[in-house]
Scaffold this active site. Structure first.
Site, PDB file in Angstrom:
ATOM      1  N   ASN A 211       0.817  -1.213   0.000  1.00 37.21           N
ATOM      2  CA  ASN A 211       0.000   0.000   0.000  1.00 37.21           C
ATOM      3  C   ASN A 211       0.854   1.268   0.000  1.00 37.21           C
ATOM      4  OD1 ASN A 211      -1.916   1.989   0.344  1.00 37.21           O
ATOM      5  ND2 ASN A 211      -3.083   0.888   1.886  1.00 37.21           N
ATOM      6  N   ASP A 212       1.438   1.599   1.149  1.00 35.24           N
ATOM      7  CA  ASP A 212       2.181   2.861   1.234  1.00 35.24           C
ATOM      8  C   ASP A 212       3.339   2.935   0.241  1.00 35.24           C
ATOM      9  OD1 ASP A 212       0.533   3.776   3.280  1.00 35.24           O
ATOM     10  OD2 ASP A 212       1.736   2.780   4.808  1.00 35.24           O
TER      11      ASP A 212
END
Lengths: 469, 94
Positions: free
Chosen positions: A393-394
């Protein structure tokens, strides 16, 4: 005879030191690494065997018992542990190394106190103090890190009220106690307090470190375990311990540095639990509500894949959690059978320790020459037909590149958004570790493929197979 | 090696750190996990000190601590080398 024995011991230590260095040197390529580990292991074996000849050793009962118990536990751990649980395993091993160093420091201290301290007692006592401090901090710190990774201790950032002043006070007290212990060597209580406070300090230092920051914590504790060994080398005047400890200390520090750079954060920011405090502040997400998320089902995703000629797969911690590495390997096989080129892009902090994704993919038999580091593949995303993001994600959030207000702004990311199509396998729209929205999910060329990583990829593989047959 | 060698020991520490930095910087990211577990095993070298403490002859606080240290260090050594070997066996080129 005694002189000859001593010479034999010291020469063997020299050879062992050389073998450790040479072993690490062979770690520079996957082709030679296995041999390097063996070389280093032989160094260790020689060092242990020759130490048994030492004239200070008068009885072997406890030694043999300890060697047998320790080897048995170590062997069972090594063969039972799942590849997904490797971060915990390394965390635990760090702890045992640090604990052993502290115990040796204390044993030497007690024993020396019985026979009177040497003339240069200052050097001995400072070394003992350091080995106790670093060893004990490594021990409890690693146990907390193990607990966090295993889910026994909360992965959240936990801080006492007034945490930082307390930590500073603790460190000053420990140093002060070492000073008192040196001024009054006969009084053992000072160093006993050093051990106790250092054990507490280890807990306090690791509790504020959040779950996804564990790669940094594990690397740092790895470094500490080496430094604790080196400090013990100063205690018992042994160059080999100092060399081995310094090598490990350097290794841990370098990895720590790489991890911090990969998150664009300072080591202090990580250690003090930085992100969790700022996560909710101003990333300007309000207009996201109107944006549309496009999702695909298995059939549509399979259609897209069957038309793609270049695919890049980006794994993250989600792949480890759902044990999806074997399904991912099946996907690679079926795509390659179709003539599609498949490569993997691995962010340095993907997973819970440095290189975590690489060992999972190696476990599922993905050849290592298909795994690419961030700087090797980042310019190539624009040529990819599909980037498949699995449980990351990040590390793929474009906000790191183009939103100066974002908490992760400046962090190096994998530029998956430059590829023609991005397919994101994810359980829900929940935010990642940094607690911020990922604008990637709302982009025109992004398709969300909702589901557990293993289920979703397995379904995709089956669909592709049925299309081919 | 007698007491006056403190400066020698520091020399050794500093030089070994330099060697370590040079070597570790050449390890590719794909091997970072085995590097950690392997270097972890090396830090079990503290076993040398624990063997001597555990072999003092009489049962004292020191020898008991030495015994526990032998167990800890041996878990570190055996567990570290074996698990590293297990991982490295999985790395295959096409």
């Amino acid at each position: 005879m005694e002189n000859f024995k001593e010479l034999l011991i010291n020469c063997t230590y020299l050879i062992a030191s050389f073998l450790f260095i040479f072993g690490i040197k062979r770690m520079s390529s996957p082709a030679t690494a296995k041999n390097g580990n063996l070389v280093s292991g032989i160094g260790m074996l020689l060092a242990i065997l020759v130490t048994l000849l030492d004239r200070h050793i008068l009885s072997y009962e406890l030694i043999i018992l300890g060697l047998v118990i320790g080897s048995a536990i170590g062997a069972v751990l090594a063969y039972k542990v799942e590849m997904t649980a490797m971060p915990q395993m390394v965390g635990l091993l760090n702890g045992f190394g640090g604990g052993a160093s502290a115990l040796v420091g204390m044993a030497e201290y007690y024993n020396t106190s019985l026979h009177g301290f040497p003339d240069d007692g200052g050097k001995f006592l400072v070394s003992v103090g350091l080995s106790l401090l670093i060893g004990a901090v490594t021990f409890t710190g690693s146990l907390i890190a193990f607990g966090k990774l295993q889910g026994l201790v909360t992965g959240k950032v936990v801080k006492l009220p007034g945490q930082n002043p307390i930590v500073v006070l603790l460190i000053l007290s420990i140093l002060g106690l070492v000073g008192f212990g040196m001024a009054d060597p006969g009084n053992l209580i000072y160093f006993e307090l050093v051990v106790f406070l250092s054990l507490v300090l280890g807990v306090l230092l690791v509790m504020p470190i959040g779950g996804a920051d564990m790669p940094v914590a594990i690397s740092l504790l790895n470094s500490y375990s080496g430094l604790a060994g080196a400090a013990t080398g100063f205690v018992i005047d042994n160059n080999m311990l100092i060399i081995a400890g310094a090598l490990v200390g350097a290794s841990g520090i370098i990895l720590t540095n790489i991890m911090c750079k990969a998150m664009n954060r300072s080591i202090m920011n990580v250690l003090l639990g930085g992100w969790a405090n700022t996560a909710e502040s101003g990333s300007g997400d309000t207009d996201k509500k109107d944006l549309v998320v496009k999702s695909v089902d298995t059939e549509e995703a399979a259609m897209l894949f069957s038309g793609a000629s270049k695919v890049v797969i980006v794994p993250g911690y989600g792949m480890a959690v759902s044990q999806a590495q074997h399904a991912v390997k099946d996907l690679m096989n079926v795509l390659e059978k179709n003539g599609t080129e498949v490569r993997f892009a691995i962010h340095p902090v993907a997973g819970r320790m440095p290189g975590h994704m690489n060992i999972l993919l190696a476990e599922s038999n993905v050849p290592y020459d298909k795994l690419f580091a961030l700087e090797e593949i980042n310019d190539d995303f624009k040529n990819a037909d599909i980037s498949l993001v699995i449980g990351a994600n990040d590390v793929v959030n474009p906000a790191a590149r183009n939103n100066p207000q974002s908490t992760i702004y400046g962090m190096p990311i994998l530029n998956v958004d430059y590829s023609k199509t991005v397919i994101v396998v994810k359980r829900s729209m929940n935010a990642g570790y940094a607690g911020i929205e990922n604008e990637l999910f709302y982009m025109d060329n992004t398709l969300m493929y909702f589901g557990d990583a293993k289920d979703a990829v397995t379904k995709l593989v089956n669909e592709l197979k049925s299309m081919n047959s | 090696m007698e007491g006056s060698s403190l400066l020698m020991l520091i020399y050794v520490f500093v030089l070994a750190t330099f060697v370590g930095v040079e070597l570790i910087n050449k390890v590719p990211p794909t091997l970072h996990t085995p590097l950690m577990s392997g270097s972890n095993a090396i830090s079990g070298i503290t076993i040398i000190g624990s063997l001597i403490a555990a072999g003092l002859g009489e049962i004292t606080a020191s020898s008991i601590m030495g015994f526990v240290a032998v167990v800890f260090a041996m878990i570190n050594v055996v567990g570290g080398y074996l698990v590293t070997d297990r991982m490295l066996r999985m790395f295959k080129k096409k």
